[in-house]
Scaffold this active site. Structure first.
Site, PDB file in Angstrom:
ATOM      1  N   ASP A  36       0.821  -1.208   0.000  1.00  0.00           N
ATOM      2  CA  ASP A  36       0.000   0.000   0.000  1.00  0.00           C
ATOM      3  C   ASP A  36       0.855   1.259   0.000  1.00  0.00           C
ATOM      4  O   ASP A  36       2.049   1.217   0.264  1.00  0.00           O
ATOM      5  CB  ASP A  36      -0.903   0.006   1.235  1.00  0.00           C
ATOM      6  N   LYS A  58      -3.785   3.774  -3.724  1.00  0.00           N
ATOM      7  CA  LYS A  58      -5.117   4.103  -4.247  1.00  0.00           C
ATOM      8  C   LYS A  58      -5.222   5.571  -4.605  1.00  0.00           C
ATOM      9  O   LYS A  58      -4.912   6.426  -3.792  1.00  0.00           O
ATOM     10  CB  LYS A  58      -6.176   3.753  -3.212  1.00  0.00           C
ATOM     11  N   MET A 173      -7.818   9.660   9.036  1.00  0.00           N
ATOM     12  CA  MET A 173      -8.303  10.293   7.799  1.00  0.00           C
ATOM     13  C   MET A 173      -9.119  11.540   8.134  1.00  0.00           C
ATOM     14  O   MET A 173     -10.092  11.846   7.447  1.00  0.00           O
ATOM     15  CB  MET A 173      -9.152   9.295   6.980  1.00  0.00           C
TER      16      MET A 173
HETATM   17  N1  SAH Z   1      -4.384   0.551   8.863  1.00  0.00           N
HETATM   18  C1  SAH Z   1      -3.814   1.850   9.201  1.00  0.00           C
HETATM   19  C2  SAH Z   1      -4.776   2.984   8.934  1.00  0.00           C
HETATM   20  C3  SAH Z   1      -5.148   3.171   7.478  1.00  0.00           C
HETATM   21  S1  SAH Z   1      -6.203   4.539   7.211  1.00  0.00           S
HETATM   22  C4  SAH Z   1      -3.347   1.815  10.664  1.00  0.00           C
HETATM   23  O1  SAH Z   1      -3.696   0.893  11.397  1.00  0.00           O
HETATM   24  O2  SAH Z   1      -2.618   2.725  11.065  1.00  0.00           O
HETATM   25  C5  SAH Z   1      -5.052   5.806   6.792  1.00  0.00           C
HETATM   26  C6  SAH Z   1      -4.984   6.838   7.896  1.00  0.00           C
HETATM   27  O3  SAH Z   1      -4.151   6.365   8.935  1.00  0.00           O
HETATM   28  C7  SAH Z   1      -4.371   8.159   7.492  1.00  0.00           C
HETATM   29  O4  SAH Z   1      -5.327   9.000   6.886  1.00  0.00           O
HETATM   30  C8  SAH Z   1      -3.933   8.717   8.833  1.00  0.00           C
HETATM   31  O5  SAH Z   1      -5.031   9.244   9.542  1.00  0.00           O
HETATM   32  C9  SAH Z   1      -3.485   7.450   9.534  1.00  0.00           C
HETATM   33  N2  SAH Z   1      -2.030   7.233   9.424  1.00  0.00           N
HETATM   34  C10 SAH Z   1      -1.407   6.212   8.834  1.00  0.00           C
HETATM   35  N3  SAH Z   1      -0.061   6.314   8.985  1.00  0.00           N
HETATM   36  C11 SAH Z   1       0.150   7.438   9.703  1.00  0.00           C
HETATM   37  C12 SAH Z   1       1.310   8.086  10.231  1.00  0.00           C
HETATM   38  N4  SAH Z   1       2.539   7.596  10.022  1.00  0.00           N
HETATM   39  N5  SAH Z   1       1.147   9.221  10.947  1.00  0.00           N
HETATM   40  C13 SAH Z   1      -0.086   9.724  11.177  1.00  0.00           C
HETATM   41  N6  SAH Z   1      -1.208   9.164  10.707  1.00  0.00           N
HETATM   42  C14 SAH Z   1      -1.104   8.031   9.996  1.00  0.00           C
END
Ligand code: SAH
Length: 253
Positions: A36, A58, A173
């Site tokens: 991803d 995506k 998000m």
């Molecule tokens: N499965 C992922 C989340 C996917 S949705 C998890 O468990 O972390 C994607 C969202 O995750 C982004 O819009 C943001 O809100 C958050 N996100 C993912 N990586 C991040 C990071 N390194 N720092 C801050 N927010 C993050």
């Protein structure tokens, strides 16, 4: 022909060291890796030389089409007898569509494992010096996706319950929807002075954290040009950062 298998793996939130031992084992034995957009691509360096890499990032608005294509690829490659790793940011079960993907695999009798990862909503605050629970300040923690907007009739959140029933809330998000989040929480009874942290690129060298309260965070985020990906963390625990912040001032040992 040997049987294929799919590993639905959480890559962790950004710092490559935060993947699990099991997740790393999967990368090392993968013959195909579908990855991803938000994973740290340095993790791919641990794969063997002949591993096939397929990027599944995506584009906004094209979700459905691409998701279907991902399903097809997972089925095709595993039915060729290959070890397939589906590498997702954070934890695959937190806004990671693992339910849909596992369902398709189950329907095709393709064996799979789900390998948990560290989710951004806990890890980004931890690196910002904010524990999501604390004996004195927060005994509940809620994970919320906040990209639904009321004006598009997509906001199905129970704001009343969130505002009154959860001590700490991590919005995923949510940074593009920050004004809406703050208004809703205030409208449903959270104090305007409730502290908020917005943490961008948590656990990576680009991590930045902005702290304000429900009334002022939107302005602070704009001023500091914080954008996606970011966690919006609401709750009294945010105040702990003042005392226990460590990562952004860390010295490499
Ligand atoms: N499965 C992922 C989340 C996917 S949705 C998890 O468990 O972390 C994607 C969202 O995750 C982004 O819009 C943001 O809100 C958050 N996100 C993912 N990586 C991040 C990071 N390194 N720092 C801050 N927010 C993050």
């Amino acid at each position: 022909m040997k049987n294929g298998k799919v590993y639905l793996v959480g890559a962790g939130p950004g710092d490559p060291k935060l993947i699990t031992v099991y997740g790393m084992e999967c990368i090392k034995k993968a013959e195909v890796i579908l990855y991803d957009r938000l994973i740290n691509t340095s993790l791919l360096e641990y794969a063997s030389e002949d591993t096939e890499f397929i990027y599944c990032g995506k584009e906004p608005g094209k979700h459905a089409l691409i998701q279907e294509h991902i399903h097809q690829l997972m089925i095709e490659k595993s039915q060729q007898g290959k070890v397939v790793v589906r590498l997702k940011g954070g934890d695959p079960c937190v806004f990671g569509r693992v339910g849909e993907e596992a369902e398709i695999l189950a329907a095709h009798d393709i064996p799979y494992d789900i390998v948990p990862g560290i989710t951004a909503g806990i890890a980004a605050p931890a690196y910002a010096g904010i524990p999501v629970t604390h004996r004195d300040h927060a005994s509940s923690f809620t994970i919320v996706t906040a990209h639904g907007r009321e004006d598009k009739d997509q906001d199905e959140l129970n704001w009343e319950a969130l505002a009154k029933g959860s001590d700490t809330i991590a919005f995923y998000m949510g940074v593009g929807n920050l004004a809406h989040i703050c208004h809703k929480l205030i409208d449903h009874g959270k104090s305007e002075e409730t502290p908020v942290a917005v943490i961008q690129w948590g656990t990576t060298p680009d991590q930045r954290t902005v702290i304000a309260d429900l009334a002022t965070i939107e302005e602070a985020v704009k001023r500091n040009q914080i954008t996606h990906p970011a966690i919006v963390l609401v709750g009294e625990v945010v105040r702990l950062r003042e005392k226990i912040q460590w990562f952004e001032k860390a010295v490499m040992l």
